[in-house]
Scaffold this motif. Sequence first.
Motif, PDB file in Angstrom:
ATOM      1  N   GLU A  91       0.948  -1.231  -0.047  1.00  0.00           N
ATOM      2  CA  GLU A  91      -0.177   0.101   0.021  1.00  0.00           C
ATOM      3  C   GLU A  91       0.942   1.336  -0.025  1.00  0.00           C
ATOM      4  OE1 GLU A  91      -3.030   0.133   2.917  1.00  0.00           O
ATOM      5  OE2 GLU A  91      -3.478  -1.999   2.678  1.00  0.00           O
ATOM      6  N   GLY A  92       0.629   2.078  -1.018  1.00  0.00           N
ATOM      7  CA  GLY A  92       1.414   3.582  -0.922  1.00  0.00           C
ATOM      8  C   GLY A  92       2.325   3.180  -1.819  1.00  0.00           C
ATOM      9  N   ALA A  93       2.458   2.367  -2.552  1.00  0.00           N
ATOM     10  CA  ALA A  93       3.679   2.025  -3.420  1.00  0.00           C
ATOM     11  C   ALA A  93       3.711   3.180  -4.557  1.00  0.00           C
ATOM     12  CB  ALA A  93       3.849   0.726  -3.921  1.00  0.00           C
ATOM     13  N   ALA A  94       2.387   3.325  -5.101  1.00  0.00           N
ATOM     14  CA  ALA A  94       2.281   3.993  -6.516  1.00  0.00           C
ATOM     15  C   ALA A  94       2.538   5.331  -6.170  1.00  0.00           C
ATOM     16  CB  ALA A  94       0.764   3.797  -7.183  1.00  0.00           C
ATOM     17  N   ARG A  95       2.087   5.918  -4.839  1.00  0.00           N
ATOM     18  CA  ARG A  95       2.240   7.299  -4.596  1.00  0.00           C
ATOM     19  C   ARG A  95       3.703   7.458  -4.239  1.00  0.00           C
ATOM     20  NH1 ARG A  95      -1.366  10.893  -3.434  1.00  0.00           N
ATOM     21  NH2 ARG A  95      -2.893   9.559  -2.814  1.00  0.00           N
ATOM     22  N   LEU A  96       4.405   6.793  -3.548  1.00  0.00           N
ATOM     23  CA  LEU A  96       5.834   6.577  -3.513  1.00  0.00           C
ATOM     24  C   LEU A  96       6.750   6.874  -4.925  1.00  0.00           C
ATOM     25  CD1 LEU A  96       8.716   6.577  -1.820  1.00  0.00           C
ATOM     26  CD2 LEU A  96       8.395   4.025  -1.861  1.00  0.00           C
ATOM     27  N   ALA A  97       6.332   5.882  -5.985  1.00  0.00           N
ATOM     28  CA  ALA A  97       6.796   5.867  -7.132  1.00  0.00           C
ATOM     29  C   ALA A  97       6.596   7.423  -7.853  1.00  0.00           C
ATOM     30  CB  ALA A  97       6.119   4.715  -8.047  1.00  0.00           C
ATOM     31  N   ALA A  98       5.454   7.932  -7.706  1.00  0.00           N
ATOM     32  CA  ALA A  98       5.244   9.232  -8.355  1.00  0.00           C
ATOM     33  C   ALA A  98       6.000  10.216  -7.793  1.00  0.00           C
ATOM     34  CB  ALA A  98       3.623   9.577  -8.205  1.00  0.00           C
ATOM     35  N   LYS A  99       6.762  10.246  -6.611  1.00  0.00           N
ATOM     36  CA  LYS A  99       7.572  11.211  -6.188  1.00  0.00           C
ATOM     37  C   LYS A  99       8.835  11.193  -6.895  1.00  0.00           C
ATOM     38  CE  LYS A  99       5.882  11.289  -1.259  1.00  0.00           C
ATOM     39  NZ  LYS A  99       6.091  11.067   0.043  1.00  0.00           N
ATOM     40  N   TYR A 100       9.322   9.884  -7.592  1.00  0.00           N
ATOM     41  CA  TYR A 100      10.535   9.843  -8.197  1.00  0.00           C
ATOM     42  C   TYR A 100      10.313   9.594  -9.656  1.00  0.00           C
ATOM     43  CZ  TYR A 100      12.088   9.340  -3.105  1.00  0.00           C
ATOM     44  OH  TYR A 100      12.380   9.462  -2.232  1.00  0.00           O
ATOM     45  N   SER A 101       9.313   9.455 -10.194  1.00  0.00           N
ATOM     46  CA  SER A 101       9.160   9.523 -11.621  1.00  0.00           C
ATOM     47  C   SER A 101       9.086  10.615 -12.269  1.00  0.00           C
ATOM     48  CB  SER A 101       7.802   8.602 -11.793  1.00  0.00           C
ATOM     49  OG  SER A 101       7.693   8.439 -13.285  1.00  0.00           O
ATOM     50  N   SER A 102       9.685  10.640 -13.553  1.00  0.00           N
ATOM     51  CA  SER A 102       9.698  12.093 -14.151  1.00  0.00           C
ATOM     52  C   SER A 102       8.756  11.768 -15.247  1.00  0.00           C
ATOM     53  CB  SER A 102      10.877  12.137 -15.126  1.00  0.00           C
ATOM     54  OG  SER A 102      11.386  10.930 -15.888  1.00  0.00           O
ATOM     55  N   VAL A 103       7.751  10.801 -15.448  1.00  0.00           N
ATOM     56  CA  VAL A 103       6.716  10.655 -16.424  1.00  0.00           C
ATOM     57  C   VAL A 103       5.350  10.354 -15.505  1.00  0.00           C
ATOM     58  CG1 VAL A 103       7.957  10.038 -18.060  1.00  0.00           C
ATOM     59  CG2 VAL A 103       6.911   8.161 -16.723  1.00  0.00           C
ATOM     60  N   PRO A 104       4.337  10.425 -16.015  1.00  0.00           N
ATOM     61  CA  PRO A 104       2.957  10.013 -15.104  1.00  0.00           C
ATOM     62  C   PRO A 104       2.772   8.505 -14.866  1.00  0.00           C
ATOM     63  CG  PRO A 104       2.360  11.332 -17.288  1.00  0.00           C
ATOM     64  CD  PRO A 104       3.869  10.949 -17.253  1.00  0.00           C
ATOM     65  N   ILE A 105       2.605   8.522 -13.572  1.00  0.00           N
ATOM     66  CA  ILE A 105       2.249   7.054 -12.817  1.00  0.00           C
ATOM     67  C   ILE A 105       0.834   6.786 -12.645  1.00  0.00           C
ATOM     68  CG2 ILE A 105       2.484   5.558 -10.664  1.00  0.00           C
ATOM     69  CD1 ILE A 105       5.338   5.893 -12.123  1.00  0.00           C
ATOM     70  N   ILE A 106       0.443   5.576 -13.235  1.00  0.00           N
ATOM     71  CA  ILE A 106      -0.918   5.033 -12.884  1.00  0.00           C
ATOM     72  C   ILE A 106      -0.970   3.894 -12.137  1.00  0.00           C
ATOM     73  CG2 ILE A 106      -2.932   4.086 -14.194  1.00  0.00           C
ATOM     74  CD1 ILE A 106      -2.067   5.467 -16.851  1.00  0.00           C
ATOM     75  N   ASN A 107      -1.602   4.144 -11.017  1.00  0.00           N
ATOM     76  CA  ASN A 107      -1.634   3.166 -10.122  1.00  0.00           C
ATOM     77  C   ASN A 107      -2.677   1.846 -10.435  1.00  0.00           C
ATOM     78  OD1 ASN A 107      -1.853   1.361  -7.591  1.00  0.00           O
ATOM     79  ND2 ASN A 107      -2.988   2.787  -6.472  1.00  0.00           N
ATOM     80  N   ALA A 108      -2.149   0.651 -10.745  1.00  0.00           N
ATOM     81  CA  ALA A 108      -2.891  -0.222 -11.201  1.00  0.00           C
ATOM     82  C   ALA A 108      -2.975  -1.390 -10.224  1.00  0.00           C
ATOM     83  CB  ALA A 108      -1.983  -1.328 -12.252  1.00  0.00           C
ATOM     84  N   GLY A 109      -3.072  -0.891  -8.970  1.00  0.00           N
ATOM     85  CA  GLY A 109      -3.302  -1.622  -7.850  1.00  0.00           C
ATOM     86  C   GLY A 109      -2.060  -1.591  -6.799  1.00  0.00           C
ATOM     87  N   ASP A 110      -2.349  -1.185  -5.471  1.00  0.00           N
ATOM     88  CA  ASP A 110      -1.164  -1.331  -4.484  1.00  0.00           C
ATOM     89  C   ASP A 110      -1.530  -1.930  -3.296  1.00  0.00           C
ATOM     90  OD1 ASP A 110      -2.994   0.894  -4.214  1.00  0.00           O
ATOM     91  OD2 ASP A 110      -1.556   2.150  -2.784  1.00  0.00           O
ATOM     92  N   GLY A 111      -1.550  -3.069  -3.427  1.00  0.00           N
ATOM     93  CA  GLY A 111      -1.999  -3.661  -1.940  1.00  0.00           C
ATOM     94  C   GLY A 111      -3.525  -3.954  -1.935  1.00  0.00           C
ATOM     95  N   ALA A 112      -4.190  -3.824  -0.684  1.00  0.00           N
ATOM     96  CA  ALA A 112      -5.508  -3.726  -0.583  1.00  0.00           C
ATOM     97  C   ALA A 112      -5.970  -2.335  -0.385  1.00  0.00           C
ATOM     98  CB  ALA A 112      -5.804  -4.455   0.836  1.00  0.00           C
ATOM     99  N   ASN A 113      -5.399  -1.532  -0.983  1.00  0.00           N
ATOM    100  CA  ASN A 113      -5.712   0.074  -0.937  1.00  0.00           C
ATOM    101  C   ASN A 113      -6.525   0.508  -1.860  1.00  0.00           C
ATOM    102  OD1 ASN A 113      -5.171   2.637  -0.042  1.00  0.00           O
ATOM    103  ND2 ASN A 113      -3.552   2.965  -1.073  1.00  0.00           N
ATOM    104  N   GLN A 114      -5.976   0.707  -3.142  1.00  0.00           N
ATOM    105  CA  GLN A 114      -6.709   1.480  -4.180  1.00  0.00           C
ATOM    106  C   GLN A 114      -6.419   0.811  -5.733  1.00  0.00           C
ATOM    107  OE1 GLN A 114      -8.539   4.803  -4.555  1.00  0.00           O
ATOM    108  NE2 GLN A 114      -8.949   4.332  -2.356  1.00  0.00           N
ATOM    109  N   HIS A 115      -7.592   0.790  -6.575  1.00  0.00           N
ATOM    110  CA  HIS A 115      -7.334   0.412  -7.835  1.00  0.00           C
ATOM    111  C   HIS A 115      -8.015   1.434  -8.682  1.00  0.00           C
ATOM    112  CE1 HIS A 115      -6.519  -1.996 -11.243  1.00  0.00           C
ATOM    113  NE2 HIS A 115      -7.106  -3.101 -10.805  1.00  0.00           N
ATOM    114  N   PRO A 116      -7.530   2.644  -8.852  1.00  0.00           N
ATOM    115  CA  PRO A 116      -8.477   3.750  -9.596  1.00  0.00           C
ATOM    116  C   PRO A 116      -9.104   3.552 -11.000  1.00  0.00           C
ATOM    117  CG  PRO A 116      -6.418   4.498  -9.357  1.00  0.00           C
ATOM    118  CD  PRO A 116      -6.191   3.117  -8.595  1.00  0.00           C
TER     119      PRO A 116
END
Length: 304
Positions: free
Chosen positions: A106-131
């Motif tokens: 959980e929270g992996a996609a938000r962490l990745a977004a902090k360090y990515s130079s391109v858009p990040i799409i969360n395809a599921g982070d644990g039991a958290n979100q799947h937008p």
Amino acid sequence: MKHLISMRDIEREEIEEILEEANRMENLLNNKKPLKLLEGKILATIFYEPSTRTRLSFETAMKRLGGEVITMDAKASSVAKGESLIDTVRVISGYSDIIVLRHPREGAARLAAKYSSVPIINAGDGANQHPTQTLLDLYTIKRELGKIDNIRIAFIGDLKYGRTVHSLVYALSLFNNIEFFFISPENLKIPEEIKEYLRRRGLRFKETKEFIDEEIDVLYVTRLQKERFTPEEYEKVKGSYKITKEFVEGKNFIIMHPLPRVDEIDYEVDNLPNAKYFKQSYYGIPVRMAILYKLLRDSDKALQ
């Protein structure tokens, strides 16, 4: 919108914009003509957990738009040598224009977004979100019922670990006059923080262990996620619910399921007019086309 991480980051107006764009994409798909809307763009898929529909529909969506796809297999990559998610994302964002990430934490996609130079799409982070699943769920409801406001929806199955349920509840709370029913075993109840969120917004919901005898518009079925249980826990809850042809016949609600299905919906239900889960899966293509197009268009505008 630079990234798509959580439905809690999005307002109703943005949701409606994406759904409108998805409808345009569906119409373009029906024309059977090659598209070049994202020609020259590269999508990178990074999946640390298994996926069929999400991964393939994203890859299909990008190719339908004229773009290209590169894929990282976590087991065959430097992750197996101990490379961190942060370093992986930094490297792959240099190879691509947009990244789709699935991760068990959980929270992996938000962490990745902090360090990515391109858009990040969360395809599921644990039991958290799947937008993106939520957006195609909303699109399914709108396409099949003709509306999203003023509906009654029942969720059944694993509501504790079901990230598709969590995301969809948050999204539906932005619409008018939604009533929720949560049906699950005692140890798989909807998280308390979600119930508290609904209470704060003054939204109606009911919890139960049994099938409800009330008129609903949508029955949203989820599997019990064996991979998130200990073997002992899973044995206690497996087979808790099964949607049968006899139960469904004569009812007016539509049946949705994020898939994969295990044994919670009988195969005889598939041929009933209520069953919309395979159409729901197909709708993932135009919806994800819309998401890719919007994020890359917004990203290009930000660079101008």
